[in-house]
Scaffold this motif. Sequence first.
Motif, PDB file in Angstrom:
ATOM      1  N   SER A 149      -0.716   0.765  -8.521  1.00  0.00           N
ATOM      2  CA  SER A 149       0.253  -0.780  -7.827  1.00  0.00           C
ATOM      3  C   SER A 149       0.768  -1.036  -9.034  1.00  0.00           C
ATOM      4  O   SER A 149       1.107  -0.321  -9.716  1.00  0.00           O
ATOM      5  CB  SER A 149      -1.152  -1.579  -6.923  1.00  0.00           C
ATOM      6  OG  SER A 149      -0.109  -2.351  -6.285  1.00  0.00           O
ATOM      7  N   GLY A 153       2.577  -6.011  -7.163  1.00  0.00           N
ATOM      8  CA  GLY A 153       2.119  -6.287  -6.806  1.00  0.00           C
ATOM      9  C   GLY A 153       1.211  -7.681  -5.979  1.00  0.00           C
ATOM     10  O   GLY A 153       0.187  -7.591  -5.431  1.00  0.00           O
ATOM     11  N   LYS A 167       4.519  -2.258  -3.561  1.00  0.00           N
ATOM     12  CA  LYS A 167       3.226  -2.143  -4.396  1.00  0.00           C
ATOM     13  C   LYS A 167       2.320  -3.685  -3.659  1.00  0.00           C
ATOM     14  O   LYS A 167       0.534  -3.309  -3.890  1.00  0.00           O
ATOM     15  CB  LYS A 167       3.564  -2.477  -5.852  1.00  0.00           C
ATOM     16  CG  LYS A 167       4.376  -1.327  -6.205  1.00  0.00           C
ATOM     17  CD  LYS A 167       3.408  -0.375  -6.918  1.00  0.00           C
ATOM     18  CE  LYS A 167       4.343   0.834  -7.155  1.00  0.00           C
ATOM     19  NZ  LYS A 167       3.588   1.882  -7.420  1.00  0.00           N
ATOM     20  N   THR A 171      -1.568  -2.763  -2.566  1.00  0.00           N
ATOM     21  CA  THR A 171      -2.805  -3.940  -3.095  1.00  0.00           C
ATOM     22  C   THR A 171      -3.385  -4.061  -2.082  1.00  0.00           C
ATOM     23  O   THR A 171      -4.907  -4.042  -2.036  1.00  0.00           O
ATOM     24  CB  THR A 171      -2.554  -4.603  -3.878  1.00  0.00           C
ATOM     25  OG1 THR A 171      -1.566  -4.318  -5.513  1.00  0.00           O
ATOM     26  CG2 THR A 171      -3.274  -5.688  -3.966  1.00  0.00           C
TER      27      THR A 171
END
Length: 253
Positions: A149, A153, A167, A171
């Motif tokens: 990520s 994120g 992102k 996550t």
Amino acid sequence: MTTETLNGTVVLISGASSGMGRATAERLAAAGAKVALAARRVDKLEELADKLRADGHEALVVAADLTGAANAQGAVDKTIAEFGRLDTLINAAGVMLNGASEESPLEEWDRMVDINLRGLMYVTKAALPHLLEAADTSPRSVADVVNISSVAGRFAAPTVAIYNATKFAVTGATEAWRQEFTTRNLRFSVIEPGRTQTELFDQKANSDADFTAAFGEVEQLHAEDIADAIAYIVTNPRRVAVNEIVIRPTDQP
């Protein structure tokens, strides 16, 4: 890492042609894993595979655009056909095309969603049955998915809306998958790097200048630093699950 802790295991790495994906392939091959290298740039994959083979490692080139579900399934199928199993999946492919939302072409937003999120989903879905089988049959009694990520994120920022969205999704999905498969010896982990020397900032004009304006000059992480973190995660014994690693340059605010 030189200790061969992944002997007999197979790793599939998306985005293996450069940056974090390439560094991770080199690191995990050195740890004893057979590596399947997936990306679109065949010349880069062949060059890496030749290097790994010259060092005595087993490497498979999987040329594929993983933003298509059939292509993602084909990449997993090719890995299984060549190596017979799949123990570890590293989702390292990504693109960052930030910019003012009023001016950014919709095609750039679509591309980020396709590569950063859809491709990751498609490969993960195709890999799941093989990873679960490996968790049951591996001497290590565990299998791994590591998703790359970003600190994007975790924290939103202006002109980063769609990259943030992809992102944050990576996550969140990783944590949900972790909870879903934790009792089946399939570990899901997410790594959220800060500023790293990769091609990410070369994908759109002025993106590096925009970053510097926002965060100032920092001593950047190297792709090998992220590979170190991935190797730490996947070489841990079954009892140790590293769920999330945030890794930033020391100088990055």
